[in-house]
Design a protein around this motif. Structure first.
Motif, PDB file in Angstrom:
ATOM      1  N   ARG A   9       0.668  -1.090   0.058  1.00  0.00           N
ATOM      2  CA  ARG A   9      -0.178  -0.108  -0.085  1.00  0.00           C
ATOM      3  C   ARG A   9       0.858   1.090  -0.110  1.00  0.00           C
ATOM      4  N   LYS A  10       0.575   2.268  -0.715  1.00  0.00           N
ATOM      5  CA  LYS A  10       1.300   3.335  -1.015  1.00  0.00           C
ATOM      6  C   LYS A  10       0.932   4.379   0.080  1.00  0.00           C
ATOM      7  N   GLU A  11      -0.548   4.631   0.223  1.00  0.00           N
ATOM      8  CA  GLU A  11      -0.973   5.796   1.188  1.00  0.00           C
ATOM      9  C   GLU A  11      -1.319   4.808   2.679  1.00  0.00           C
ATOM     10  N   CYS A  12      -1.065   5.866   3.629  1.00  0.00           N
ATOM     11  CA  CYS A  12      -1.253   5.470   4.988  1.00  0.00           C
ATOM     12  C   CYS A  12      -2.799   4.862   5.103  1.00  0.00           C
ATOM     13  N   PRO A  13      -2.824   3.977   5.912  1.00  0.00           N
ATOM     14  CA  PRO A  13      -4.210   3.395   6.319  1.00  0.00           C
ATOM     15  C   PRO A  13      -5.128   4.615   7.170  1.00  0.00           C
ATOM     16  N   LEU A  14      -4.308   5.493   7.594  1.00  0.00           N
ATOM     17  CA  LEU A  14      -4.910   6.372   8.615  1.00  0.00           C
ATOM     18  C   LEU A  14      -5.446   7.558   7.669  1.00  0.00           C
ATOM     19  N   LEU A  15      -4.837   7.765   6.536  1.00  0.00           N
ATOM     20  CA  LEU A  15      -5.273   8.903   5.653  1.00  0.00           C
ATOM     21  C   LEU A  15      -6.553   8.884   5.039  1.00  0.00           C
ATOM     22  N   ARG A  16      -7.260  10.221   5.140  1.00  0.00           N
ATOM     23  CA  ARG A  16      -8.434  10.409   4.720  1.00  0.00           C
ATOM     24  C   ARG A  16      -8.593  11.701   3.755  1.00  0.00           C
ATOM     25  N   ARG A  17      -9.361  11.797   3.156  1.00  0.00           N
ATOM     26  CA  ARG A  17      -9.300  12.853   2.104  1.00  0.00           C
ATOM     27  C   ARG A  17     -10.179  13.958   2.580  1.00  0.00           C
ATOM     28  N   ARG A  18      -9.929  15.220   2.647  1.00  0.00           N
ATOM     29  CA  ARG A  18     -10.653  16.084   3.224  1.00  0.00           C
ATOM     30  C   ARG A  18     -12.125  16.415   2.302  1.00  0.00           C
ATOM     31  N   ARG A  19     -13.194  16.687   2.888  1.00  0.00           N
ATOM     32  CA  ARG A  19     -14.463  16.642   2.186  1.00  0.00           C
ATOM     33  C   ARG A  19     -14.769  17.914   1.441  1.00  0.00           C
ATOM     34  N   ALA A  20     -15.386  17.999   0.486  1.00  0.00           N
ATOM     35  CA  ALA A  20     -15.413  19.097  -0.399  1.00  0.00           C
ATOM     36  C   ALA A  20     -16.300  20.263   0.525  1.00  0.00           C
ATOM     37  N   ASP A  24     -10.624  26.007   4.221  1.00  0.00           N
ATOM     38  CA  ASP A  24      -9.161  25.745   4.049  1.00  0.00           C
ATOM     39  C   ASP A  24      -8.225  25.992   5.204  1.00  0.00           C
ATOM     40  N   GLU A  25      -8.818  26.977   6.135  1.00  0.00           N
ATOM     41  CA  GLU A  25      -7.953  27.207   7.283  1.00  0.00           C
ATOM     42  C   GLU A  25      -7.869  26.094   8.288  1.00  0.00           C
ATOM     43  N   LEU A  26      -9.065  25.292   8.241  1.00  0.00           N
ATOM     44  CA  LEU A  26      -9.003  24.116   9.115  1.00  0.00           C
ATOM     45  C   LEU A  26      -8.048  22.890   8.400  1.00  0.00           C
ATOM     46  N   PHE A  27      -8.188  22.663   7.200  1.00  0.00           N
ATOM     47  CA  PHE A  27      -7.393  21.834   6.616  1.00  0.00           C
ATOM     48  C   PHE A  27      -6.440  22.374   5.405  1.00  0.00           C
ATOM     49  N   PRO A  28      -5.253  22.850   6.029  1.00  0.00           N
ATOM     50  CA  PRO A  28      -4.566  23.387   4.836  1.00  0.00           C
ATOM     51  C   PRO A  28      -3.984  22.530   3.620  1.00  0.00           C
ATOM     52  N   THR A  29      -4.074  20.991   4.018  1.00  0.00           N
ATOM     53  CA  THR A  29      -3.791  20.105   2.999  1.00  0.00           C
ATOM     54  C   THR A  29      -5.289  19.561   2.650  1.00  0.00           C
ATOM     55  N   ALA A  30      -4.962  18.656   1.515  1.00  0.00           N
ATOM     56  CA  ALA A  30      -6.330  18.025   1.044  1.00  0.00           C
ATOM     57  C   ALA A  30      -6.481  16.709   1.887  1.00  0.00           C
ATOM     58  N   VAL A  31      -5.863  16.323   2.674  1.00  0.00           N
ATOM     59  CA  VAL A  31      -5.985  15.239   3.489  1.00  0.00           C
ATOM     60  C   VAL A  31      -5.778  15.324   5.074  1.00  0.00           C
ATOM     61  N   TYR A  32      -6.294  14.544   5.861  1.00  0.00           N
ATOM     62  CA  TYR A  32      -5.851  14.282   7.377  1.00  0.00           C
ATOM     63  C   TYR A  32      -6.042  12.920   7.707  1.00  0.00           C
ATOM     64  N   HIS A  45       2.284  19.873   4.881  1.00  0.00           N
ATOM     65  CA  HIS A  45       2.553  19.444   3.457  1.00  0.00           C
ATOM     66  C   HIS A  45       3.943  18.422   3.446  1.00  0.00           C
ATOM     67  N   GLU A  46       4.902  18.753   4.151  1.00  0.00           N
ATOM     68  CA  GLU A  46       6.005  17.780   4.293  1.00  0.00           C
ATOM     69  C   GLU A  46       5.839  16.524   4.712  1.00  0.00           C
ATOM     70  N   GLU A  47       5.098  16.414   5.620  1.00  0.00           N
ATOM     71  CA  GLU A  47       4.748  15.103   6.320  1.00  0.00           C
ATOM     72  C   GLU A  47       3.919  14.527   5.184  1.00  0.00           C
ATOM     73  N   VAL A  48       2.800  14.967   4.522  1.00  0.00           N
ATOM     74  CA  VAL A  48       2.238  14.134   3.599  1.00  0.00           C
ATOM     75  C   VAL A  48       3.123  13.647   2.508  1.00  0.00           C
ATOM     76  N   ALA A  49       4.165  14.383   1.882  1.00  0.00           N
ATOM     77  CA  ALA A  49       4.997  14.289   0.980  1.00  0.00           C
ATOM     78  C   ALA A  49       6.003  13.063   1.406  1.00  0.00           C
ATOM     79  N   ARG A  50       6.426  13.156   2.524  1.00  0.00           N
ATOM     80  CA  ARG A  50       7.418  12.286   3.035  1.00  0.00           C
ATOM     81  C   ARG A  50       6.997  10.889   3.427  1.00  0.00           C
ATOM     82  N   PHE A  51       5.887  10.929   4.357  1.00  0.00           N
ATOM     83  CA  PHE A  51       5.165   9.967   5.024  1.00  0.00           C
ATOM     84  C   PHE A  51       3.873   9.287   4.282  1.00  0.00           C
ATOM     85  N   CYS A  52       3.080  10.021   4.038  1.00  0.00           N
ATOM     86  CA  CYS A  52       1.558   9.551   4.021  1.00  0.00           C
ATOM     87  C   CYS A  52       1.316   9.043   2.510  1.00  0.00           C
TER      88      CYS A  52
END
Length: 77
Positions: A9-20, A24-32, A45-52
């Motif tokens: 699996r490439k993506e973390c199993p804890l990763l969720r997509r932000r709802r439409a 933006d101020e609550l979710f600066p990235t498209a995931v949580y 953003h760095e954690e998403v690119a490096r780990f997630c």
């Protein structure tokens, strides 16, 4: 025929997509991260690119902590 294919699996199993429509101020990235406790963590953003999303989520300190806690509860550790 008796071989089992393992797909890593490439993506973390804890990763969720932000709802439409989420602010933006609550979710600066498209995931949580949705932790098993129900808590939400917003990765940088760095954690998403490096780990997630790079297949290195097992190196993430949060994932490691969750995994250790799960193994502790099941008695595998």
């Amino acid at each position: 025929m008796g071989e089992t294919l393992t797909i890593e699996r490439k993506e973390c199993p804890l990763l969720r997509r932000r709802r439409a429509g989420s602010p933006d101020e609550l979710f600066p990235t498209a995931v949580y991260c949705r932790l098993p406790s129900g808590r939400v963590r917003i990765p940088s953003h760095e954690e998403v690119a490096r780990f997630c999303t790079a297949g290195h989520y097992y190196d993430c300190p949060r994932f490691a902590r969750v995994r250790a806690h799960e193994m502790d509860l099941t008695g595998l550790m």
